[in-house]
Design a protein around this motif. Structure first.
Motif: not given
Lengths: 157, 185
Positions: B39, B42, B44, B46, B110, B112
């Motif tokens: 992305n 962003y 990201i 997890n 998650e 961000v």
């Protein structure tokens, strides 16, 4: 000269940051006052096809790759509606999850063959980082999405 | 003053003006070029966790959600929640989504984060603001064309456009042509 360069660079970066933070409206201005219930639209979709309607609800998902779609929670439990734009037309922020979206546009129908369903689920699995078994797809499917012309994302309802 | 001197002055000054925007478009271009793999706006992250709860009922009320969050160490105030299917809940925090599944007893966090500066560069590169920026970006594009043209005539002699410069310019022009031929035939 050095001072001037520093000032100009700082001003440029601050301007960029301010511009980025104010982007909460996408596409055209909203014109309709009243929203249609997503549950009603999905129960009787044929009535809403090709009509410009307004929907609203909490954002529950955003496209992680290109920000080209958002899932909007329905007023009915376990139900949501995907609003989808062509790549680059609107770029929805990933940080919109949990915020409140109001969108104006049209509901449209998508009918997929079994092969197309497998391709779609493969893509979704890749996006979510999950496993997908193509044998789990037994037939084609029909579903509905929303094509927005204008979207506003707010912190609260 | 001869034409070459004017050419070099235009090339030099446009180069200074275009510096900032060229960096913006180039850096953003690298990230946007790889948008299929990452992305561009962003970062990201997890984290999967085992859900600590004794509940078996998948009919989840708000009290149950609050209880599960507290038991699993999420004491921060959330902005909203959504139940995508029975037994599964997504809980939204600013910049963070906690999903838990009572069927599998698994949870996921998650997180961000903005790619600072790059996100704003992409915002401009994709012309998200529209309005005045569209004109500004057009002016910049014309400036780049002028920079490219004047750049051909900066030097004279064996390193200029009549010597080495001609070969390198031909090489630069042939690269996109070769790619178009390869990918479209």
């Amino acid at each position: 000269m050095k001072k001037l360069l520093c000032i100009l660079t700082t001003m440029f970066i601050v301007q960029l940051l301010l511009m980025g933070n104010s982007a909460k409206r996408f596409g055209e201005e909203l014109k309709l006052d009243k929203s249609s219930k997503i549950s009603v639209m999905l129960e009787t979709p044929e009535k809403f096809l090709k009509k410009t309607v307004r929907i609203e609800g909490m954002v529950t998902g955003v496209c992680k790759m290109r920000g080209c779609w958002m899932d909007i929670a329905s007023d009915k439990e376990f139900q949501k509606l995907k609003i989808k734009v062509k790549d680059g037309d609107m770029v929805f922020p990933l940080t919109a999850k949990g915020k409140y979206a109001v969108a104006e546009g049209t509901l449209y129908k998508i009918s997929l063959t079994k092969k197309q369903v497998i391709e779609m689920k493969k893509h979704q699995a890749k996006e979510h980082g999950t496993k997908f078994d193509p044998d789990s797809v037994k037939s084609g499917m029909t579903f509905y999405q929303f094509k927005p012309v204008g979207v506003v994302i707010k912190n609260k309802k | 003053m001869n034409w070459r001197r004017w050419n070099n002055i235009i090339h030099r000054d446009l180069g200074y003006i275009a510096f900032g925007l060229t960096i913006v478009y180039a850096v953003s271009g690298i990230f946007l070029n790889h948008k299929r793999d990452l992305n561009p706006n962003y970062i990201i992250g997890n984290r999967v966790f085992e859900l600590r709860t004794n509940l078996l009922d998948t009919n989840i009320s708000i009290n149950v959600i609050n209880n599960i969050l507290k038991t699993n160490g999420f004491s921060q105030k959330y902005t909203g929640y959504f139940k995508p299917e029975p037994g599964v809940v997504q809980v939204f925090y600013p910049g963070k989504t906690v999903t838990f599944d009572l069927n599998t007893r698994k949870g996921n966090v998650e997180i961000v984060k903005n790619r600072s500066i790059v996100k704003e560069m992409n915002y401009l590169h994709l012309n998200t603001p529209g309005k005045l920026w569209t004109w500004f970006a057009d002016i910049y594009a014309v400036m780049l064309i002028l920079l490219a043209i004047t750049g051909l005539f900066v030097l004279k002699g064996k390193n200029g456009i009549k010597g080495r410069g001609a070969w390198l310019t031909a090489l630069g022009l042939s690269i996109p042509v070769i790619f178009v031929i390869i990918y479209t035939l």
